[in-house]
Design a protein around this motif. Structure first.
Motif, PDB file in Angstrom:
ATOM      1  N   PRO A   1      -3.989   5.071  26.176  1.00  0.00           N
ATOM      2  CA  PRO A   1      -3.924   3.761  26.512  1.00  0.00           C
ATOM      3  C   PRO A   1      -4.529   2.855  25.325  1.00  0.00           C
ATOM      4  CG  PRO A   1      -4.759   4.944  28.268  1.00  0.00           C
ATOM      5  CD  PRO A   1      -4.436   5.795  27.151  1.00  0.00           C
ATOM      6  N   ALA A   2      -5.463   3.174  24.697  1.00  0.00           N
ATOM      7  CA  ALA A   2      -6.202   2.171  23.882  1.00  0.00           C
ATOM      8  C   ALA A   2      -5.227   2.131  22.498  1.00  0.00           C
ATOM      9  CB  ALA A   2      -7.586   2.986  23.491  1.00  0.00           C
ATOM     10  N   LEU A   3      -4.714   3.126  21.975  1.00  0.00           N
ATOM     11  CA  LEU A   3      -3.730   3.360  21.040  1.00  0.00           C
ATOM     12  C   LEU A   3      -2.437   2.575  21.228  1.00  0.00           C
ATOM     13  CD1 LEU A   3      -3.396   4.052  18.039  1.00  0.00           C
ATOM     14  CD2 LEU A   3      -2.417   6.470  18.833  1.00  0.00           C
ATOM     15  N   GLN A   4      -1.883   2.692  22.308  1.00  0.00           N
ATOM     16  CA  GLN A   4      -0.727   1.972  22.889  1.00  0.00           C
ATOM     17  C   GLN A   4      -0.752   0.540  22.745  1.00  0.00           C
ATOM     18  OE1 GLN A   4       0.425   3.184  26.859  1.00  0.00           O
ATOM     19  NE2 GLN A   4       1.165   5.131  26.296  1.00  0.00           N
ATOM     20  N   SER A   5      -1.959   0.016  23.340  1.00  0.00           N
ATOM     21  CA  SER A   5      -2.590  -1.158  23.269  1.00  0.00           C
ATOM     22  C   SER A   5      -2.616  -1.804  21.824  1.00  0.00           C
ATOM     23  CB  SER A   5      -3.821  -1.659  23.999  1.00  0.00           C
ATOM     24  OG  SER A   5      -4.071  -2.826  24.008  1.00  0.00           O
ATOM     25  N   LYS A   6      -3.192  -1.131  21.095  1.00  0.00           N
ATOM     26  CA  LYS A   6      -3.439  -1.512  19.625  1.00  0.00           C
ATOM     27  C   LYS A   6      -2.081  -1.745  18.855  1.00  0.00           C
ATOM     28  CE  LYS A   6      -7.011   0.217  17.233  1.00  0.00           C
ATOM     29  NZ  LYS A   6      -8.000   0.982  16.562  1.00  0.00           N
TER      30      LYS A   6
ATOM     31  N   MET B   1       7.079 -13.582   8.301  1.00  0.00           N
ATOM     32  CA  MET B   1       6.690 -12.602   7.292  1.00  0.00           C
ATOM     33  C   MET B   1       6.249 -11.428   8.323  1.00  0.00           C
ATOM     34  SD  MET B   1       3.327 -12.379   5.028  1.00  0.00           S
ATOM     35  CE  MET B   1       1.989 -12.298   6.311  1.00  0.00           C
ATOM     36  N   ILE B   2       6.439 -10.154   7.952  1.00  0.00           N
ATOM     37  CA  ILE B   2       6.264  -8.834   8.447  1.00  0.00           C
ATOM     38  C   ILE B   2       5.023  -8.425   7.776  1.00  0.00           C
ATOM     39  CG2 ILE B   2       7.034  -6.620   9.041  1.00  0.00           C
ATOM     40  CD1 ILE B   2       9.758  -7.484   9.228  1.00  0.00           C
ATOM     41  N   THR B   3       3.976  -8.178   8.464  1.00  0.00           N
ATOM     42  CA  THR B   3       2.643  -7.816   7.787  1.00  0.00           C
ATOM     43  C   THR B   3       2.820  -6.359   7.490  1.00  0.00           C
ATOM     44  OG1 THR B   3       1.667  -7.068   9.964  1.00  0.00           O
ATOM     45  CG2 THR B   3       1.300  -9.320   9.253  1.00  0.00           C
ATOM     46  N   ILE B   4       2.062  -5.931   6.429  1.00  0.00           N
ATOM     47  CA  ILE B   4       1.817  -4.463   6.350  1.00  0.00           C
ATOM     48  C   ILE B   4       1.843  -3.559   7.352  1.00  0.00           C
ATOM     49  CG2 ILE B   4       0.426  -2.642   5.007  1.00  0.00           C
ATOM     50  CD1 ILE B   4       0.154  -4.482   2.729  1.00  0.00           C
ATOM     51  N   MET B   5       0.925  -3.559   8.294  1.00  0.00           N
ATOM     52  CA  MET B   5       0.568  -2.935   9.409  1.00  0.00           C
ATOM     53  C   MET B   5       2.097  -2.975  10.366  1.00  0.00           C
ATOM     54  SD  MET B   5      -2.152  -1.416   9.654  1.00  0.00           S
ATOM     55  CE  MET B   5      -2.254  -0.866  11.126  1.00  0.00           C
ATOM     56  N   GLN B   6       2.691  -4.116  10.494  1.00  0.00           N
ATOM     57  CA  GLN B   6       3.990  -4.141  11.306  1.00  0.00           C
ATOM     58  C   GLN B   6       5.009  -3.351  10.510  1.00  0.00           C
ATOM     59  OE1 GLN B   6       4.424  -8.430  11.454  1.00  0.00           O
ATOM     60  NE2 GLN B   6       3.468  -8.623  13.562  1.00  0.00           N
TER      61      GLN B   6
ATOM     62  N   ARG C   1       0.812  -1.339   0.053  1.00  0.00           N
ATOM     63  CA  ARG C   1      -0.015  -0.071   0.041  1.00  0.00           C
ATOM     64  C   ARG C   1       0.773   1.324   0.016  1.00  0.00           C
ATOM     65  NH1 ARG C   1      -2.818  -3.786  -0.159  1.00  0.00           N
ATOM     66  NH2 ARG C   1      -4.718  -4.150   0.964  1.00  0.00           N
ATOM     67  N   LEU C   2       0.456   2.302  -0.391  1.00  0.00           N
ATOM     68  CA  LEU C   2       1.146   3.743  -0.355  1.00  0.00           C
ATOM     69  C   LEU C   2       0.435   4.521   0.915  1.00  0.00           C
ATOM     70  CD1 LEU C   2       1.356   4.849  -4.068  1.00  0.00           C
ATOM     71  CD2 LEU C   2       3.139   3.746  -2.712  1.00  0.00           C
ATOM     72  N   VAL C   3       1.453   5.319   1.662  1.00  0.00           N
ATOM     73  CA  VAL C   3       0.861   6.158   2.664  1.00  0.00           C
ATOM     74  C   VAL C   3       1.852   7.314   2.294  1.00  0.00           C
ATOM     75  CG1 VAL C   3       0.560   4.397   4.344  1.00  0.00           C
ATOM     76  CG2 VAL C   3       3.000   5.154   4.361  1.00  0.00           C
ATOM     77  N   LYS C   4       1.345   8.422   3.048  1.00  0.00           N
ATOM     78  CA  LYS C   4       2.156   9.763   3.105  1.00  0.00           C
ATOM     79  C   LYS C   4       3.518   9.593   3.720  1.00  0.00           C
ATOM     80  CE  LYS C   4      -1.611  12.047   3.734  1.00  0.00           C
ATOM     81  NZ  LYS C   4      -2.533  13.126   4.176  1.00  0.00           N
ATOM     82  N   LYS C   5       4.482  10.048   3.215  1.00  0.00           N
ATOM     83  CA  LYS C   5       6.027  10.314   3.867  1.00  0.00           C
ATOM     84  C   LYS C   5       5.824  11.541   4.532  1.00  0.00           C
ATOM     85  CE  LYS C   5       9.321   8.896   1.302  1.00  0.00           C
ATOM     86  NZ  LYS C   5      10.469   8.625   0.169  1.00  0.00           N
ATOM     87  N   LEU C   6       6.389  11.220   5.759  1.00  0.00           N
ATOM     88  CA  LEU C   6       6.597  12.549   6.436  1.00  0.00           C
ATOM     89  C   LEU C   6       7.765  13.544   5.958  1.00  0.00           C
ATOM     90  CD1 LEU C   6       5.897  13.272   9.490  1.00  0.00           C
ATOM     91  CD2 LEU C   6       7.863  12.500  10.370  1.00  0.00           C
TER      92      LEU C   6
ATOM     93  N   GLU D   1      -0.910   7.912  12.334  1.00  0.00           N
ATOM     94  CA  GLU D   1      -2.129   8.367  11.720  1.00  0.00           C
ATOM     95  C   GLU D   1      -2.228   7.686  10.250  1.00  0.00           C
ATOM     96  OE1 GLU D   1      -1.528  10.686  15.187  1.00  0.00           O
ATOM     97  OE2 GLU D   1      -0.185  10.453  13.223  1.00  0.00           O
ATOM     98  N   GLU D   2      -1.245   7.685   9.729  1.00  0.00           N
ATOM     99  CA  GLU D   2      -1.133   7.223   8.288  1.00  0.00           C
ATOM    100  C   GLU D   2      -1.414   5.736   8.360  1.00  0.00           C
ATOM    101  OE1 GLU D   2      -0.944   8.326   4.709  1.00  0.00           O
ATOM    102  OE2 GLU D   2      -2.155   9.789   5.913  1.00  0.00           O
ATOM    103  N   ILE D   3      -0.574   5.229   9.171  1.00  0.00           N
ATOM    104  CA  ILE D   3      -0.667   3.590   9.182  1.00  0.00           C
ATOM    105  C   ILE D   3      -1.994   3.310   9.851  1.00  0.00           C
ATOM    106  CG2 ILE D   3       0.499   1.588  10.176  1.00  0.00           C
ATOM    107  CD1 ILE D   3       2.197   3.403   8.009  1.00  0.00           C
ATOM    108  N   MET D   4      -2.687   3.916  10.522  1.00  0.00           N
ATOM    109  CA  MET D   4      -4.009   3.274  10.916  1.00  0.00           C
ATOM    110  C   MET D   4      -5.012   3.506   9.865  1.00  0.00           C
ATOM    111  SD  MET D   4      -3.668   2.010  13.927  1.00  0.00           S
ATOM    112  CE  MET D   4      -2.219   2.097  15.118  1.00  0.00           C
TER     113      MET D   4
END
Length: 412
Positions: free
Chosen positions: A312-317, A387-392, A294-299, A406-409
């Protein structure tokens, strides 16, 4: 996101009534401005009252101009002439290509793919900009993690087998494919492609444009191509069972076959082939590797600001995705915010980059493939095999300052 491009009026000298002036000059300015702003697409969209012109830049839309219907009639005719389309055809979709030489960019030759679609208010034009920049076609510059890049280069060293690049439209699949082709010496191999359309012109590679309207599609082209003594075959897309079977047969008879497929994940690609009624034993025998991306915006490298995630919720995710990859506590990791500066026009981002998962085929996957296991079981086994997933992949890049959480989420 929709924002107006800064100083766009200065580029187009647009009059209050939407007069574009000389249509040839306006068209050249439009293309030059798109290249200067790094746009990937130009959208020209009719409505009841006026015509909107927008660019897609780094995935977001940017407002450029609006013109009258009278002026648009001139612009539409100009685009059709440049793209070798029928000017009098207003009721059917048309596709074409424009070769544009940009004087502002040192006479760089740019391919512009043109698609015209009839809509209720007229004819909508969408133009995809394809810059013939050989520097882009380099695996080392496509933001692969080192471990994934090593897997790809190892698979490309194989003399036979099939490598697929998966992802939705506009995810950079063609760039990845041609970067892989560029890693070979075209004078040492017979490299042949079947494309629709031909996107990058590469010296000493035999590139063929398929023409489905006359019966020359990927399947018929592939039948003829294997009689051309190829070493490496690139098929633009696996769309149906016939093309898939021919590609697999070529891969099993001593050819390295590269292609793309529209699936959501690397593991999902195996399921897609099974759903095409390809025998599982052929998949496990022919398939060497699947790259999903996938393509995401580059910082923006000039203004990214480090911070710690405290929610905490985002940390856990995030921890759930990275628990098997890193030992650090997510609360201790520096991620980065898109701050915005003059160099990125206050966006905080500059360009786009790929996030990837690379599934290297392994004998341990064969029982699952032969048993037609569901996607989640294949993916779980692939992760166990490294295998490293796209999210990882994306979160690792966010933690190294290349993009934002934010981009990855957005990929979920």
């Amino acid at each position: 996101m929709l924002r107006k491009i800064k100083d766009s009026a200065a580029f187009f000298s647009v009059l209050p009534n939407g007069d574009i002036g000389d249509v040839v000059d306006y068209t050249n300015k439009l293309f030059d401005f798109a290249l200067e702003t790094g746009a990937s697409d130009i959208h020209i969209e009719p409505s009841k009252t006026f015509i909107t012109i927008r660019f897609r830049q780094s995935g977001d839309f940017l407002f450029v101009d609006k013109i009258t219907h009278e002026e648009y009639a001139k612009l539409l005719s100009r685009m059709k002439i440049l793209a070798n389309m029928r000017i009098d055809e207003k009721h059917k979709p048309q596709d074409g290509k424009i070769a544009f030489t940009s004087e502002k960019l040192g006479n760089e030759l740019v391919d512009i793919r043109v698609s015209i679609m009839p809509i209720v208010e007229g004819e909508k034009i969408v133009m995809r900009i394809l810059r013939q920049n050989a520097d882009m076609l380099n695996l080392d510059k496509l933001d692969f993690l080192d471990v994934n890049l090593e897997k790809i280069k190892k698979s490309l060293a194989s003399k036979y087998g099939m490598i697929l690049v998966a992802g939705p439209t506009g995810s950079g699949k063609s760039t990845t494919l041609f970067s892989m082709l560029q890693s070979f010496d075209p004078l040492a191999y017979n490299i042949t492609t079947l494309e629709d359309p031909v996107e990058y012109n590469i010296p000493h590679i035999n590139q063929t444009q398929v023409k489905p309207q006359i019966g020359f599609d990927f399947a018929s082209g592939l039948r003829s191509l294997v009689r051309q003594d190829p070493d490496i075959i690139m098929v633009g897309e696996i769309r149906d069972k016939e093309t898939a079977m021919l590609a697999i047969e070529a891969a099993l008879t001593g050819h390295l076959v590269l292609s793309t497929i529209h699936t959501n994940s690397a593991a999902g690609t195996i399921q897609r082939l099974i759903n095409m009624d390809i025998e599982p034993f052929l998949i496990s025998s022919a398939l060497k590797m699947v790259i999903s991306q996938r393509l995401v915006k580059k910082l923006c490298p000039h203004c990214g600001t480090p911070y710690k995630i405290t929610d905490p919720a985002l940390q856990s995710k995030i921890s759930g995705y990275l628990s098997h990859i890193i030992e650090d506590d997510v609360a201790d990791i520096d991620f980065y915010k898109a701050t915005g500066c003059e160099k990125c026009d206050t966006l905080g981002y500059s360009g786009r980059m790929g996030t990837h998962e690379v599934l290297l085929m392994n004998e341990a996957l064969d029982p699952l493939i032969l048993g037609k296991a569901p996607v989640h079981e294949i993916e779980q086994k692939a992760r166990e095999l490294g295998m490293i997933t796209i999210m990882q992949d994306g979160l690792i890049k966010a933690a190294t300052g290349k993009t934002t959480v934010e981009e990855i989420m957005k990929l979920i």
